[in-house]
Design a protein around this motif. Structure first.
Motif, PDB file in Angstrom:
ATOM      1  N   MET A  18       0.753  -1.259   0.046  1.00  0.00           N
ATOM      2  CA  MET A  18      -0.181  -0.122  -0.008  1.00  0.00           C
ATOM      3  C   MET A  18       1.052   1.254   0.134  1.00  0.00           C
ATOM      4  O   MET A  18       2.017   1.283   0.808  1.00  0.00           O
ATOM      5  CB  MET A  18      -0.848  -0.004   1.131  1.00  0.00           C
ATOM      6  CG  MET A  18      -1.785   1.384   1.424  1.00  0.00           C
ATOM      7  SD  MET A  18      -2.808   0.938   2.935  1.00  0.00           S
ATOM      8  CE  MET A  18      -3.986   2.288   2.447  1.00  0.00           C
ATOM      9  N   ASP A  19       0.631   2.358  -0.847  1.00  0.00           N
ATOM     10  CA  ASP A  19       1.352   3.468  -0.887  1.00  0.00           C
ATOM     11  C   ASP A  19       1.055   4.355   0.373  1.00  0.00           C
ATOM     12  O   ASP A  19      -0.018   4.233   0.784  1.00  0.00           O
ATOM     13  CB  ASP A  19       0.856   4.139  -2.126  1.00  0.00           C
ATOM     14  CG  ASP A  19       1.577   3.728  -3.564  1.00  0.00           C
ATOM     15  OD1 ASP A  19       2.393   3.055  -3.458  1.00  0.00           O
ATOM     16  OD2 ASP A  19       0.762   3.868  -4.483  1.00  0.00           O
ATOM     17  N   GLN A  20       2.020   5.010   0.737  1.00  0.00           N
ATOM     18  CA  GLN A  20       1.938   5.942   1.838  1.00  0.00           C
ATOM     19  C   GLN A  20       1.307   7.211   1.368  1.00  0.00           C
ATOM     20  O   GLN A  20       1.740   7.644   0.404  1.00  0.00           O
ATOM     21  CB  GLN A  20       3.175   6.081   2.582  1.00  0.00           C
ATOM     22  CG  GLN A  20       3.524   4.828   3.183  1.00  0.00           C
ATOM     23  CD  GLN A  20       5.013   4.807   4.005  1.00  0.00           C
ATOM     24  OE1 GLN A  20       5.762   5.814   3.536  1.00  0.00           O
ATOM     25  NE2 GLN A  20       5.216   3.864   4.971  1.00  0.00           N
ATOM     26  N   ASP A  21       0.548   7.758   2.298  1.00  0.00           N
ATOM     27  CA  ASP A  21      -0.304   8.966   1.909  1.00  0.00           C
ATOM     28  C   ASP A  21       0.444  10.148   2.508  1.00  0.00           C
ATOM     29  O   ASP A  21      -0.201  10.496   3.482  1.00  0.00           O
ATOM     30  CB  ASP A  21      -1.781   8.784   2.102  1.00  0.00           C
ATOM     31  CG  ASP A  21      -2.665   9.938   1.302  1.00  0.00           C
ATOM     32  OD1 ASP A  21      -2.105  10.799   1.004  1.00  0.00           O
ATOM     33  OD2 ASP A  21      -3.966   9.659   1.364  1.00  0.00           O
ATOM     34  N   LEU A  63      -0.232   7.376   7.610  1.00  0.00           N
ATOM     35  CA  LEU A  63       0.272   7.177   6.358  1.00  0.00           C
ATOM     36  C   LEU A  63      -0.427   5.971   5.717  1.00  0.00           C
ATOM     37  O   LEU A  63      -0.620   5.993   4.549  1.00  0.00           O
ATOM     38  CB  LEU A  63       1.720   6.992   6.211  1.00  0.00           C
ATOM     39  CG  LEU A  63       2.762   8.228   6.585  1.00  0.00           C
ATOM     40  CD1 LEU A  63       4.004   7.670   6.738  1.00  0.00           C
ATOM     41  CD2 LEU A  63       2.498   9.258   5.402  1.00  0.00           C
ATOM     42  N   ASP A  64      -0.842   5.183   6.457  1.00  0.00           N
ATOM     43  CA  ASP A  64      -1.638   3.877   6.087  1.00  0.00           C
ATOM     44  C   ASP A  64      -3.104   4.079   5.868  1.00  0.00           C
ATOM     45  O   ASP A  64      -3.566   2.926   5.769  1.00  0.00           O
ATOM     46  CB  ASP A  64      -1.209   2.697   6.992  1.00  0.00           C
ATOM     47  CG  ASP A  64       0.208   2.463   6.944  1.00  0.00           C
ATOM     48  OD1 ASP A  64       0.938   2.687   5.662  1.00  0.00           O
ATOM     49  OD2 ASP A  64       0.713   1.339   7.807  1.00  0.00           O
ATOM     50  N   GLY A  65      -3.585   5.217   6.267  1.00  0.00           N
ATOM     51  CA  GLY A  65      -5.010   5.599   6.052  1.00  0.00           C
ATOM     52  C   GLY A  65      -5.694   5.760   7.265  1.00  0.00           C
ATOM     53  O   GLY A  65      -6.986   5.763   7.378  1.00  0.00           O
ATOM     54  N   GLN A 115       2.782   6.551  11.066  1.00  0.00           N
ATOM     55  CA  GLN A 115       2.615   5.347  10.031  1.00  0.00           C
ATOM     56  C   GLN A 115       1.120   5.037   9.959  1.00  0.00           C
ATOM     57  O   GLN A 115       0.580   4.645   8.913  1.00  0.00           O
ATOM     58  CB  GLN A 115       3.317   4.190  10.648  1.00  0.00           C
ATOM     59  CG  GLN A 115       3.322   3.025   9.571  1.00  0.00           C
ATOM     60  CD  GLN A 115       4.175   3.518   8.285  1.00  0.00           C
ATOM     61  OE1 GLN A 115       5.236   4.225   8.269  1.00  0.00           O
ATOM     62  NE2 GLN A 115       3.668   3.410   7.345  1.00  0.00           N
ATOM     63  N   GLN A 116       0.211   5.239  10.985  1.00  0.00           N
ATOM     64  CA  GLN A 116      -1.109   4.856  11.220  1.00  0.00           C
ATOM     65  C   GLN A 116      -1.793   5.886  10.101  1.00  0.00           C
ATOM     66  O   GLN A 116      -2.889   5.409   9.150  1.00  0.00           O
ATOM     67  CB  GLN A 116      -1.814   4.863  12.393  1.00  0.00           C
ATOM     68  CG  GLN A 116      -1.759   3.703  13.340  1.00  0.00           C
ATOM     69  CD  GLN A 116      -2.222   4.085  14.735  1.00  0.00           C
ATOM     70  OE1 GLN A 116      -1.533   3.649  15.814  1.00  0.00           O
ATOM     71  NE2 GLN A 116      -3.443   4.837  14.553  1.00  0.00           N
TER      72      GLN A 116
END
Length: 180
Positions: free
Chosen positions: A1-4, A76-78, A73-74
């Motif tokens: 999954m891409d990081q947002d 970035l992962d959505g 990180q949470q």
């Protein structure tokens, strides 16, 4: 999954404004330029491209916002960031009421008394000392202060905090002197 990274930037900006902080407050607290704060809140570096890794400044920003470890990180992962105070209230008593563990257990009496005294907790910071060890600073607002007085206390803390960060910088060795 891409990081947002744009999502992370929005989360930083939303949390900052919810805490009634300006970008200038963050600049002073972190000791960085306004452009750095703006870039983090956009999710892009100076080049305009998305970040590729979490930087130490991002971690400091998350800490300033009282994000719990792993929140960057949470996001970035959505997901959403967890706040430090959120994590401490997850324990429940037998009746189902949230309980907060006594934070003063095992602390020196003077520190425990200050933590339990009136006045809202504004922020905490841990500063590494050269050669090892740490200093923990707890900033509190004026007891029974109005929202404006508490905000003034927070702003004063944000001006003071960068000065404390220099404790982490290694001291320069004094120049050797030649004896005649």
């Amino acid at each position: 999954m891409d990081q947002d990274w744009a999502r992370l930037g929005r989360a930083f900006a939303e949390d900052r404004t919810a805490r009634r902080l300006t970008q200038d407050d963050v600049v002073r607290a972190l000791g960085v330029s306004r452009a750095t704060v703006q870039n983090m809140e956009r999710g892009t570096g100076a080049s305009g491209k998305a970040f590729t890794r979490v930087t130490p400044t991002m971690r400091q920003y998350a800490q300033l916002l009282s994000w719990a470890e792993g929140s960057i990180q949470q996001v970035l992962d959505g997901g959403e960031p967890n706040h430090v105070q959120d994590a401490s209230v997850k324990l429940t008593a037998a009746g189902g009421e949230p309980t907060v563990p006594a934070p003063t257990a095992g602390l020196p009496l003077r520190v425990a008394q200050e933590l339990e005294s009136d006045g809202p907790l504004l922020d905490t910071v841990t500063i590494p000392l050269p050669g090892g060890g740490t200093v923990v600073v707890v900033a509190k607002g004026k007891p029974q202060g109005t929202p404006a007085e508490i905000e003034a206390s927070l702003r004063a803390w944000l001006r003071t905090q960068p000065q404390l960060q220099v404790l982490d910088e290694p001291e320069e060795e004094p120049p050797a002197t030649a004896e005649g």
